[in-house]
Design an enzyme around this catalytic site. Structure first.
Site, short mmCIF file in Angstrom:
data_model
loop_
_atom_site.label_atom_id
_atom_site.label_comp_id
_atom_site.label_asym_id
_atom_site.label_seq_id
_atom_site.Cartn_x
_atom_site.Cartn_y
_atom_site.Cartn_z
N ILE A 238 26.97 30.75 33.09
CA ILE A 238 27.84 31.91 33.24
C ILE A 238 29.12 31.58 34.01
O ILE A 238 30.08 32.33 33.98
CB ILE A 238 27.11 33.07 33.96
CG1 ILE A 238 26.60 32.63 35.33
CG2 ILE A 238 25.98 33.59 33.10
CD1 ILE A 238 25.93 33.74 36.12
N SER A 239 29.14 30.44 34.71
CA SER A 239 30.33 30.09 35.47
C SER A 239 30.32 28.59 35.76
O SER A 239 29.26 28.01 36.01
CB SER A 239 30.38 30.87 36.79
OG SER A 239 31.49 30.47 37.58
N LYS A 242 34.52 23.28 40.14
CA LYS A 242 34.66 21.88 40.50
C LYS A 242 33.43 21.36 41.22
O LYS A 242 33.10 20.18 41.11
CB LYS A 242 35.90 21.70 41.38
CG LYS A 242 37.21 22.03 40.70
CD LYS A 242 38.37 21.74 41.62
CE LYS A 242 38.33 22.58 42.88
NZ LYS A 242 39.50 22.35 43.75
N VAL A 245 27.84 24.64 39.14
CA VAL A 245 27.71 25.38 37.89
C VAL A 245 26.64 26.44 38.11
O VAL A 245 25.60 26.16 38.72
CB VAL A 245 27.33 24.46 36.73
CG1 VAL A 245 27.14 25.25 35.45
CG2 VAL A 245 28.40 23.40 36.52
N VAL A 246 26.89 27.65 37.61
CA VAL A 246 25.97 28.78 37.81
C VAL A 246 25.36 29.15 36.46
O VAL A 246 26.08 29.32 35.47
CB VAL A 246 26.70 30.00 38.44
CG1 VAL A 246 25.71 31.13 38.67
CG2 VAL A 246 27.38 29.60 39.74
N ASP A 389 37.30 30.38 52.59
CA ASP A 389 37.84 30.30 51.24
C ASP A 389 37.86 31.68 50.61
O ASP A 389 37.60 31.85 49.42
CB ASP A 389 37.01 29.33 50.39
CG ASP A 389 37.71 28.96 49.09
OD1 ASP A 389 38.95 29.09 49.02
OD2 ASP A 389 37.02 28.57 48.13
#
Length: 500
Positions: A238-239, A242, A245-246, A389
C-alpha cells in the site's frame, strides 16, 4: 519293394537297465550340446578359471597384491582420521595428497590426451621465436623486435586465457590468431568491467532486499506470521518509501504477548511495515539514533545491518509512548526483527489519505491545525519526544481527525539536535496550514515557543536558531558533567493547551 517280399530282420531292442543308465543319458546330452554349440562345449571341457586357479608361484605378484591391500587399509585409516579431524567445521582439511591409491576414471582411454596436458599451445606459432635480452633478432631488413606486429598479436591471443572463466573468448585451436594491441586492450577492459558488474549484482542479490523489500528472510518471517494464525492473509503493498515498505494484511486469531499474561486481539486490518535491509538509505540517518541515550551504548557495538532492526525497535517504543498518551497513532501489534506489525489506519484495504492529498473545508482545516498543535504539545510534554520529520506527508486524515505516523526517527528533546528538529517541524506545520488558509496559524518561532514553552525572544530567524543551538550546547555540557539525561531548558510552566 514288393509287399510279398521277405521281411527284414527286427532291430535289437535295448534292455530296461540300459535305458535307465545315467552314463547313457550324459552321453546323449553331450552329443546334442556338441551338435548345437560346438565351441561352448569345447570350452566347458577345460578347467574353470577362478581366484583359486591364479598362479601364486611368483613372489612379485604376491608382493604387489599385499602392497595393494596395505594401501587400501592405509587410505581407509586416513579417511577416518580426516573425518575425525574436520568434524562439523565449515573449513575442512583434506588428506588426499597422502593417500596411496588414487581414484581414476576407468572409462577413459589411454590414447585420449587433452591438448592442455601437452606442452603444445595451439595459440602459438608452430615454430616459436624467442626474443633475446637485447630485444631484437636478425639484422638489416630481417630484423624483428619485441614490438613486432605478428609477435605481439600472438602474445595477446595467448594472454586471453587469463580472463575470467565467465568471459567467453571463443575457440581458436588450430588457428594462428593475432590480436592487435587496440583490440586486446578493449577486450581486457571489457572483461574487467563485466567482472566488477557481476560482483556488484551478486552482492546486491545476496545482501539487499528484492521485490519491494520482500527478500527470502523477510518472506519467511511473513510466512511464519500467517502459519501461526496471527495474520489471516497479506493482500498487497500500500505504500513504498526510501526506508521501508508497508503492506496490508487481515488479522487472524489471538496472539499471546510474552510481556503479559493476557491474550491480545489482533486488529481486523493490519499494516506490516518492512524496513529495507539495504544500507544506502540509512547512511545519513544515523544522527537520529547514535546520540539517543536509549540506543547510544548499543550503536557502536553492532553490525551496521543490525542498526536497521534497532530502527524498527525505536519506532515501536515511540508508538507505545504515543499510544499511552492518547495521541492518535497506529497501535503496535508485534515486532519481529525488521518487520513491525501495526493496526491499519483506513478501511477495506484503502489507506487513509495523507493530509497533503485530502481536500478539507475551512472548518476542518482549522480543526486539524489545532489538533496538530495539541498533539505536538502532548508529544513534547507527555511523551518527551520530538517527531523530527513532521509534515503533511506523515499525517493522515481518518474519521475526522489527524493521525501521526512514521515516528522511527523521533528523538527526545535532550538529543543534541532535538530542538533543531523541533524547529524544523514547526516550520513545516506552520507553512502548510498558512497556505491552507488558516489565519490563526502561528509562524514557526511562535509555534516553537508554544510547543516547548521556552519563550525564546529573537527578532529574526538567525538569532532564533543561534539561541536554540546555545540551549542545546548548555544541555549537552550538563549531561557530560553530571551524566544525567535531564533537560536543563528554562521553562515557565506547562505549555498552554490550544483549542478552537
Amino acid at each position: 519293394q514288393c509287399p510279398w517280399g521277405a521281411p527284414k530282420a527286427a532291430p535289437m531292442s535295448c534292455s530296461l537297465a540300459d535305458v535307465m543308465s545315467e552314463q547313457l543319458a550324459k552321453e546323449l546330452q553331450l552329443e546334442e550340446e556338441s551338435a548345437a554349440f560346438p565351441e561352448v562345449a569345447a570350452v566347458a571341457e577345460g578347467p574353470f578359471i577362478t581366484g583359486e586357479n591364479i598362479d601364486t608361484s611368483s613372489d612379485l605378484m604376491l608382493a604387489q597384491m599385499l602392497q595393494m591391500e596395505f594401501d587400501r587399509e592405509y587410505d581407509a585409516q586416513l579417511r577416518r582420521e580426516e573425518k575425525k579431524f574436520n568434524g562439523d567445521s565449515k573449513v575442512s582439511i583434506s588428506f588426499e595428497n597422502y593417500r596411496k591409491v588414487h581414484p581414476f576414471d576407468s572409462d577413459s582411454s589411454e590414447d585420449e590426451v587433452d591438448w592442455q596436458d601437452t606442452r603444445h599451445d595451439p595459440y602459438r606459432a608452430d615454430k616459436p621465436t624467442t626474443t633475446p635480452k637485447k630485444g631484437f633478432i636478425g639484422k638489416g631488413k630481417d630484423i624483428t623486435t619485441k614490438h613486432d606486429e605478428v609477435v605481439c598479436g600472438r602474445k595477446n591471443t595467448a594472454r586471453m586465457e587469463n580472463f575470467a572463466p565467465e568471459f567467453q573468448v571463443g575457440d581458436g585451436i588450430g588457428m594462428d590468431l593475432k590480436l592487435s594491441n587496440q583490440v586486446f586492450n578493449a577486450l581486457k577492459q571489457h572483461a574487467y568491467s563485466e567482472e566488477r558488474r557481476s560482483a556488484r549484482l551478486h552482492e546486491k542479490k545476496e545482501h539487499s532486499t528484492a521485490e519491494k523489500a520482500v527478500d527470502p528472510k523477510t518472506r519467511l518471517l511473513l510466512y511464519k506470521m500467517v502459519n501461526s494464525g496471527m495474520l489471516e492473509t497479506i493482500t498487497g503493498c500500500i505504500s513504498t518509501g526510501k526506508e521501508s515498505v508497508v503492506f496490508h494484511a487481515y488479522g487472524g486469531k489471538y496472539v499471546l504477548y510474552f510481556t503479559t499474561e493476557e491474550d491480545k486481539v489482533i486488529p481486523p486490518e493490519c499494516a506490516i511495515k518492512v524496513f529495507k535491509t539495504t544500507l544506502n538509505e540509512f547512511k545519513n540517518r544515523d544522527k537520529y539514533i547514535k546520540d539517543d541515550y536509549r540506543f547510544k551504548d548499543r550503536f557502536s557495538k553492532l553490525n551496521p545491518r543490525k542498526i536497521i532492526r534497532m530502527w524498527a525497535e525505536k519506532e515501536m517504543h515511540n508508538l507505545t509512548r504515543m499510544q499511552n498518551a492518547g495521541i492518535p497513532c497506529p497501535q503496535v501489534v508485534i515486532l519481529k526483527k525488521h518487520v513491525l506489525v501495526m493496526s491499519f489506519i483506513g478501511q477495506d484495504q484503502a489507506p487513509a489519505p495523507k493530509l497533503k492529498d485530502v481536500k478539507l473545508s475551512s472548518e476542518d482545516m482549522k480543526k486539524a491545525y489545532y489538533q496538530v498543535l495539541n498533539m505536538m504539545q502532548q508529544l513534547y510534554k507527555e511523551c518527551n519526544l520530538v517527531h523530527a520529520d513532521l509534515s503533511e506527508y506523515n499525517m493522515l486524515w481518518h474519521e475526522g481527525k489527524v493521525w501521526l505516523i512514521d515516528v522511527s526517527q523521533s528523538v527526545e528533546p535532550t538529543h543534541p539536535h532535538g530542538l533543531e528538529f523541533l524547529f524544523r517541524d514547526c516550520r513545516n506545520v506552520s507553512q502548510f496550514f498558512q497556505k491552507g488558509g488558516v489565519t490563526e496559524a502561528l509562524n514557526e518561532r511562535e509555534l516553537f515557543n508554544a510547543v516547548s514553552n521556552l519563550n525564546i525572544t529573537a527578532e529574526n530567524e538567525v538569532d532564533f536558531q543561534a539561541e536554540i543551538e546555545a540551549l542545546e550546547k548548555m544541555n549537552e555540557d550538563h549531561v557530560q558533567k553530571h551524566g544525567k539525561k535531564v533537560s536543563t531548558f528554562p521553562s515557565d510552566g506547562d505549555p498552554p493547551i490550544w483549542g478552537e
